[in-house]
Write a protein that holds these residues in place. Structure first.
Motif, PDB file in Angstrom:
ATOM      1  N   CYS A  82       0.851  -1.192   0.000  1.00 58.93           N
ATOM      2  CA  CYS A  82       0.000   0.000   0.000  1.00 58.93           C
ATOM      3  C   CYS A  82       0.889   1.246   0.000  1.00 58.93           C
ATOM      4  O   CYS A  82       1.666   1.469   0.929  1.00 58.93           O
ATOM      5  N   VAL A  97       0.023   4.234   0.397  1.00 55.91           N
ATOM      6  CA  VAL A  97      -0.363   5.197   1.435  1.00 55.91           C
ATOM      7  C   VAL A  97       0.249   4.793   2.775  1.00 55.91           C
ATOM      8  O   VAL A  97       0.814   5.624   3.496  1.00 55.91           O
ATOM      9  N   CYS A  98       0.143   3.493   3.098  1.00 54.53           N
ATOM     10  CA  CYS A  98       0.747   3.010   4.350  1.00 54.53           C
ATOM     11  C   CYS A  98       2.247   3.313   4.382  1.00 54.53           C
ATOM     12  O   CYS A  98       2.802   3.605   5.440  1.00 54.53           O
ATOM     13  N   HIS A 114      -6.857   2.438   0.772  1.00 60.08           N
ATOM     14  CA  HIS A 114      -6.272   2.613   2.106  1.00 60.08           C
ATOM     15  C   HIS A 114      -7.357   3.028   3.115  1.00 60.08           C
ATOM     16  O   HIS A 114      -7.426   2.509   4.231  1.00 60.08           O
ATOM     17  N   HIS A 131      -7.276   0.142   5.558  1.00 57.55           N
ATOM     18  CA  HIS A 131      -6.104   0.274   6.431  1.00 57.55           C
ATOM     19  C   HIS A 131      -6.216   1.352   7.503  1.00 57.55           C
ATOM     20  O   HIS A 131      -5.306   1.498   8.305  1.00 57.55           O
TER      21      HIS A 131
END
Ligand SMILES: [Zn+2]
Length: 164
Positions: free
Chosen positions: A5, A7-8, A44, A48
């Motif tokens: 990911c 974004v993570c 995300h 997440h």
């Protein structure tokens, strides 16, 4: 094999999470973080975003660490008002309920700020606002030693959020 990911892995993840929880859309965030696709941001957001942040948002408005001082000042003003009221009316129960509520709200905000903010944790014990609040509460309850003790215990528990 699950895709990594973006974004993570992003350096601004904490800020992005906070913005998503506060209602920013993937479209909004894409215009700020141009390197992240709207699809990645959407995925995300759906998969997440920390559960704790979402639950906290349902219970209470998110406050970031920069708002903590303002919040503390508000709590202090509340406690001053409650003390005056308790003195006028001898209504200790109402005053204590108000103090307890203010402390819980503050505790939640402090915890949220720590979830969102990756800067070094706030040390309440050296915050002048916190010391003032503590002195005001303890002083207000001088004539009520039993209540004073229970409030002191509650305050110590709240200050302990920095260890959470
Ligand atoms: Zn993610």
């Amino acid at each position: 094999m699950p895709r990594r990911c973006t974004v993570c892995a992003h350096e601004a993840r904490a800020a992005i999470d906070a913005a998503l929880v506060s209602g920013a859309t993937p479209y909004d965030l894409h215009s700020t973080y141009i390197d992240l696709s709207r699809e990645a941001l959407q995925r995300h957001k759906a998969d997440h975003l920390p559960e704790k942040l979402l639950k906290a948002k349902e219970a209470e408005e998110i406050a970031d660490a920069d708002n903590l001082t303002a919040e503390l000042k508000r709590v202090i003003a509340d406690v001053h008002r409650l003390r005056a009221r308790a003195e006028e009316e001898g209504d200790l129960r109402t005053a204590l309920l108000g103090v307890d509520k203010a402390l819980r709200a503050f505790e939640l905000q402090a915890k949220l700020a720590q979830l969102i903010d990756e800067r070094p944790q706030i040390n309440l014990n050296i915050s002048p606002e916190w010391l003032e609040l503590r002195a005001v509460i303890v002083g207000a309850l001088e004539a009520h030693p039993e209540a004073q003790q229970s409030v002191i215990r509650a305050i110590e528990g709240t200050a302990g959020v920095k260890h959470a």
